[in-house]
Design a protein around this motif. Structure first.
Motif, PDB file in Angstrom:
ATOM      1  N   ASN A   1       6.386  -8.026  -5.208  1.00  0.00           N
ATOM      2  CA  ASN A   1       5.243  -7.774  -4.516  1.00  0.00           C
ATOM      3  C   ASN A   1       5.417  -6.931  -3.058  1.00  0.00           C
ATOM      4  O   ASN A   1       4.582  -6.251  -2.845  1.00  0.00           O
ATOM      5  N   LEU A   2       6.807  -6.890  -3.011  1.00  0.00           N
ATOM      6  CA  LEU A   2       7.228  -5.909  -1.882  1.00  0.00           C
ATOM      7  C   LEU A   2       6.812  -4.398  -2.337  1.00  0.00           C
ATOM      8  O   LEU A   2       6.341  -3.629  -1.479  1.00  0.00           O
ATOM      9  N   LEU A   3       6.864  -4.069  -3.363  1.00  0.00           N
ATOM     10  CA  LEU A   3       6.901  -2.726  -4.007  1.00  0.00           C
ATOM     11  C   LEU A   3       5.386  -2.494  -4.166  1.00  0.00           C
ATOM     12  O   LEU A   3       4.714  -1.461  -4.189  1.00  0.00           O
ATOM     13  N   LYS A   4       4.547  -3.521  -4.654  1.00  0.00           N
ATOM     14  CA  LYS A   4       3.500  -3.498  -5.018  1.00  0.00           C
ATOM     15  C   LYS A   4       2.313  -3.210  -3.804  1.00  0.00           C
ATOM     16  O   LYS A   4       1.299  -2.422  -3.992  1.00  0.00           O
ATOM     17  N   PHE A   5       2.422  -3.911  -2.702  1.00  0.00           N
ATOM     18  CA  PHE A   5       1.474  -3.942  -1.748  1.00  0.00           C
ATOM     19  C   PHE A   5       1.824  -3.178  -0.528  1.00  0.00           C
ATOM     20  O   PHE A   5       2.859  -2.800  -0.268  1.00  0.00           O
ATOM     21  N   LYS A   6       0.805  -2.531   0.260  1.00  0.00           N
ATOM     22  CA  LYS A   6       0.890  -1.940   1.426  1.00  0.00           C
ATOM     23  C   LYS A   6       1.543  -2.498   2.566  1.00  0.00           C
ATOM     24  O   LYS A   6       2.220  -1.892   3.345  1.00  0.00           O
ATOM     25  N   ARG A   7       1.371  -3.827   2.765  1.00  0.00           N
ATOM     26  CA  ARG A   7       1.635  -4.431   3.982  1.00  0.00           C
ATOM     27  C   ARG A   7       2.387  -5.623   3.774  1.00  0.00           C
ATOM     28  O   ARG A   7       2.021  -6.407   2.843  1.00  0.00           O
ATOM     29  N   VAL A   8       3.089  -6.098   4.669  1.00  0.00           N
ATOM     30  CA  VAL A   8       4.162  -7.439   4.636  1.00  0.00           C
ATOM     31  C   VAL A   8       3.954  -7.950   5.853  1.00  0.00           C
ATOM     32  O   VAL A   8       4.170  -7.790   6.888  1.00  0.00           O
ATOM     33  N   ILE A   9       3.414  -9.131   5.745  1.00  0.00           N
ATOM     34  CA  ILE A   9       3.023 -10.070   6.927  1.00  0.00           C
ATOM     35  C   ILE A   9       3.757 -11.216   6.723  1.00  0.00           C
ATOM     36  O   ILE A   9       3.694 -12.293   5.791  1.00  0.00           O
ATOM     37  N   LEU A  10       4.840 -11.676   7.814  1.00  0.00           N
ATOM     38  CA  LEU A  10       5.421 -12.828   8.084  1.00  0.00           C
ATOM     39  C   LEU A  10       4.890 -13.951   8.797  1.00  0.00           C
ATOM     40  O   LEU A  10       4.404 -13.773   9.776  1.00  0.00           O
TER      41      LEU A  10
ATOM     42  N   ALA B   1       4.405  -7.976  11.643  1.00  0.00           N
ATOM     43  CA  ALA B   1       3.928  -7.392  10.183  1.00  0.00           C
ATOM     44  C   ALA B   1       4.648  -5.996  10.094  1.00  0.00           C
ATOM     45  O   ALA B   1       5.127  -5.488  10.937  1.00  0.00           O
ATOM     46  N   TYR B   2       4.793  -5.571   8.679  1.00  0.00           N
ATOM     47  CA  TYR B   2       5.374  -4.239   8.522  1.00  0.00           C
ATOM     48  C   TYR B   2       4.522  -3.626   7.567  1.00  0.00           C
ATOM     49  O   TYR B   2       3.876  -4.054   6.500  1.00  0.00           O
ATOM     50  N   ASP B   3       3.809  -2.214   7.806  1.00  0.00           N
ATOM     51  CA  ASP B   3       3.435  -1.297   7.063  1.00  0.00           C
ATOM     52  C   ASP B   3       4.172  -0.404   6.550  1.00  0.00           C
ATOM     53  O   ASP B   3       4.554   0.496   7.163  1.00  0.00           O
ATOM     54  N   LYS B   4       4.138  -0.515   5.165  1.00  0.00           N
ATOM     55  CA  LYS B   4       4.888   0.369   4.515  1.00  0.00           C
ATOM     56  C   LYS B   4       4.408   2.010   4.337  1.00  0.00           C
ATOM     57  O   LYS B   4       5.280   2.885   4.599  1.00  0.00           O
ATOM     58  N   GLU B   5       3.179   2.055   4.680  1.00  0.00           N
ATOM     59  CA  GLU B   5       2.562   3.668   4.738  1.00  0.00           C
ATOM     60  C   GLU B   5       2.968   4.247   5.895  1.00  0.00           C
ATOM     61  O   GLU B   5       3.320   5.420   5.919  1.00  0.00           O
ATOM     62  N   THR B   6       2.840   3.624   6.921  1.00  0.00           N
ATOM     63  CA  THR B   6       3.308   4.211   8.406  1.00  0.00           C
ATOM     64  C   THR B   6       4.550   4.044   8.951  1.00  0.00           C
ATOM     65  O   THR B   6       4.901   4.604   9.781  1.00  0.00           O
TER      66      THR B   6
END
Length: 241
Positions: free
Chosen positions: A33-42, A232-237
């Motif tokens: 899921n880390l590789l699949k989605f754009k954002r990670v929300i804790l 939260a972490y945004d993989k794109e930015t």
């Protein structure tokens, strides 16, 4: 004579634990899921019950949505999440800062979740800010109200609602109130009565087990339960929120 199977000793001391295969599957689920989605929300999910969690999964884990609206809510052990993120700290800049946020949490028996999503951060925050559920108070939580049972006939809601909208509590519950909850009740003419009012709790007081059980007995489910968006972490930015 052969030993009877009925007399065979069976030990009850061995407890089945999650095997390595289950843990590996959980770890892989976090990675996929880390590789699949754009954002990670804790998320801190310690303040909600299992029914709330099922409801959240149903709302977020919807496979019928279009790709840009899909999400996945994963609940996992704190150390499992930390270990998984550590594996990607070089691949994803600033993900280690999200991990550090989790490492700094020392709340006992806390439940954490990761919402992997393609929604923007504001949409997620707005959702959880409006997500408030009322339920019975838990032990060691703050009392949502001040509650005193009035003297006289004891009603099923204990004075929490207007008497004309209530009914007297069933007489069969009198031993429970008196023996289990130590409320000095008695039976008169088939009704539970109190000679004087009985104080249960003050608003914002830390509740013990007995106080929680009394509130539950009188049907008072006024405690609010929320989900805390921790970071939260945004993989794109590569931004951390």
């Amino acid at each position: 004579m052969p030993r009877s199977k009925r007399n065979r000793a069976i030990t009850l001391s061995n407890v089945t634990k999650k095997d390595k295969e289950t843990k590996t599957k959980n770890f892989d689920n976090l990675s996929d899921n880390l590789l699949k989605f754009k954002r990670v929300i804790l998320l801190n999910l310690s303040n909600i019950n299992s029914n709330n969690l099922k409801e959240l999964r149903k709302q977020w884990d919807n496979e019928d949505l279009e790709e840009e609206n899909k999400s996945k809510l994963v609940v996992s052990k704190k150390n499992m999440i930390i270990k998984n993120f550590d594996n990607y700290k070089e691949e994803f800049v600033n993900l280690n800062k999200l991990n550090q946020k989790l490492k700094n949490q020392h709340e006992k028996n806390a439940t954490y979740g990761i919402l992997y999503t393609n929604y923007d951060y504001k949409t997620v925050v707005d959702f959880f800010e409006s997500y408030v559920k009322k339920d019975f108070a838990k032990s060691n939580s703050k009392s949502p109200i001040s509650f005193t049972i009035p003297g006289g006939i004891v009603y099923s809601r204990g004075g929490f609602i207007n008497q004309e909208d209530d009914i007297p509590m069933a007489h069969s519950l009198e031993p429970t109130l008196r023996n289990k909850y130590k409320i000095p009740t008695s039976l008169k003419d088939g009704k539970i009565v109190l000679d004087t009012e009985y104080f249960v709790c003050e608003q914002n007081e830390t509740l013990n087990v007995t106080q929680c059980l009394i509130l539950r007995q009188f049907g008072i489910a006024e405690s609010e339960y929320r989900v805390e968006v921790m970071a939260a972490y945004d993989k794109e930015t590569q931004d951390l929120c």
